[in-house]
Design a protein around this motif. Structure first.
Motif, PDB file in Angstrom:
ATOM      1  N   SER A 102       0.854  -1.187   0.000  1.00  0.00           N
ATOM      2  CA  SER A 102       0.000   0.000   0.000  1.00  0.00           C
ATOM      3  C   SER A 102       0.887   1.233   0.000  1.00  0.00           C
ATOM      4  O   SER A 102       1.909   1.274   0.680  1.00  0.00           O
ATOM      5  CB  SER A 102      -0.939   0.020   1.213  1.00  0.00           C
ATOM      6  N   THR A 103       0.484   2.241  -0.775  1.00  0.00           N
ATOM      7  CA  THR A 103       1.284   3.453  -0.876  1.00  0.00           C
ATOM      8  C   THR A 103       1.154   4.280   0.395  1.00  0.00           C
ATOM      9  O   THR A 103       0.207   4.126   1.158  1.00  0.00           O
ATOM     10  CB  THR A 103       0.851   4.290  -2.080  1.00  0.00           C
ATOM     11  N   SER A 105       0.391   7.088   3.198  1.00  0.00           N
ATOM     12  CA  SER A 105      -0.684   8.038   3.478  1.00  0.00           C
ATOM     13  C   SER A 105      -0.274   8.877   4.687  1.00  0.00           C
ATOM     14  O   SER A 105       0.500   8.440   5.533  1.00  0.00           O
ATOM     15  CB  SER A 105      -2.005   7.322   3.749  1.00  0.00           C
ATOM     16  N   ASN A 122      -3.141   8.746  -0.523  1.00  0.00           N
ATOM     17  CA  ASN A 122      -2.277   7.860  -1.303  1.00  0.00           C
ATOM     18  C   ASN A 122      -1.165   8.664  -1.957  1.00  0.00           C
ATOM     19  O   ASN A 122      -1.427   9.641  -2.658  1.00  0.00           O
ATOM     20  CB  ASN A 122      -3.074   7.126  -2.388  1.00  0.00           C
ATOM     21  N   TYR A 161       2.331   3.013   5.685  1.00  0.00           N
ATOM     22  CA  TYR A 161       2.364   2.287   4.416  1.00  0.00           C
ATOM     23  C   TYR A 161       2.618   0.818   4.714  1.00  0.00           C
ATOM     24  O   TYR A 161       2.900   0.434   5.858  1.00  0.00           O
ATOM     25  CB  TYR A 161       3.453   2.840   3.495  1.00  0.00           C
TER      26      TYR A 161
END
Length: 334
Positions: A102-103, A105, A122, A161
């Motif tokens: 996951s990118t 945040s 994101n 992330y």
């Protein structure tokens, strides 16, 4: 792939991890993030004060826009690379970690002080800007803006992330002598099906303790060691052969009973066998780091002189409310 449980080096700016396969490859993760800088050297930051209605001191607000990114000074990267080469011998590669699951945040750590706030959900990676925008009631100014300018932490956020990491590979070897295992169970009062089902774990532990079954594990977590123990139990249970035997009373409702007998093909083999294996698994790991906004020069704050003039008529009680972040009304005392 990153080995999360094998830290190669930690500094004030970064944590360095090993690669799962390449002994000369390392990954670095910034320890914290700060306000980003543009190509022209200016900060990715802007703040403005808006005084809407002079008759209603709680009507105005301040607006803050900012961008943060991970801090990784080039001189620090060069120093860490040199130290890794000295420690591990020869040239090494030092690469940034990739948030592969996951990118990143951005979210605020403090709450309850905003009129509104939005943070970037994101982002591309840890080395590009993550943006935030929020507004505050004018009753919190200029205290909040002064905090941004100081060496303290004016605004604190968290960057989170996920990455895909490889667990440390571990090896195991199980050794068992069939004759000694058989002798152990022969000594039991009764070797019935219920005995095998209810006691195989306990009996296997005893076989391990007395050296009849030997287990060697190189690395691994407690949960993985449990997997090896279950394999040892299955090996011990192979000594038994389940079978159906007719009930001596033909009219009995069950008709037959499930029993076990010793596997004589194994009993006769007075030899030692070995079983070897390797476990290598992957896991998603959630990581994060703090984002700090501080040491912002005066020139990045617009119209905050209006907020300063707003304090002139406050009495002591009003000032106390301001410092606690509570709304206040100008004193009417003459």
């Amino acid at each position: 792939m990153l080995l999360f449980h094998e830290v190669a080096k930690t500094t004030n700016y970064m944590t360095v991890y090993r690669d799962s396969d390449d002994m000369k490859l390392f990954y670095y993760i910034p320890q914290f993030a700060e306000v980003a800088k543009r190509n022209d050297g200016k900060l990715a930051f802007g703040a403005a004060f808006f005084e809407k209605n002079p008759n209603d001191p709680n009507d105005g607000f301040s607006l803050y826009n900012l961008g943060v990114r991970g801090v990784y000074p080039s001189m620090e990267l060069a120093r860490v690379k040199t130290e890794l080469e000295a420690q591990y011998g020869g040239p090494v590669a030092l690469q940034p970690v990739n948030p592969s699951v996951s990118t990143p945040s951005l979210s605020p750590i403090t709450d309850g002080i905003y009129r509104s706030i939005k943070c970037q959900l994101n982002g591309g990676n840890l080395y590009t800007d993550l943006a935030a925008s929020f507004t505050l009631d004018e009753s919190l100014e200029p205290t909040f803006s002064e905090l941004m300018k100081s060496g303290g932490v004016g605004w604190a956020g968290a960057i989170t992330y996920k990455v895909l990491t490889k667990r440390t590979t571990f090896h195991f070897k199980i050794t068992a002598n069939w004759h000694r295992v058989q002798e152990h169970f022969r000594a039991q009062v009764s070797v019935k099906y219920w005995f095998v089902s209810a006691n195989i774990s306990y009996e296997t532990q005893k076989l391990i303790q007395n050296g009849t079954i030997k287990i060697v594990i190189d690395g691994g977590s407690p949960s993985e060691r449990e997997k090896v123990m279950s394999i040892a139990e299955k090996i011990a249970a192979r000594l038994f052969v389940p079978s159906l035997e007719m009930n001596p009373l033909p009219d009995h409702p069950t008709g037959s009973a499930l029993c076990v007998s010793l596997n004589y093909s194994k009993i006769e083999e007075d030899k030692t066998e070995e079983w070897e294996g390797t476990y290598s698994d992957y896991e998603e790991k959630e990581l994060g780091m703090a984002a700090y906004v501080r040491d912002i020069p005066e020139s990045y704050f617009v119209n905050f002189d209006k907020a300063k003039s707003f304090l002139v008529d406050l009495d002591i009680a009003d000032t106390h409310s301001l410092l606690l972040g509570k709304p206040f009304v100008k004193s009417t005392k003459s």
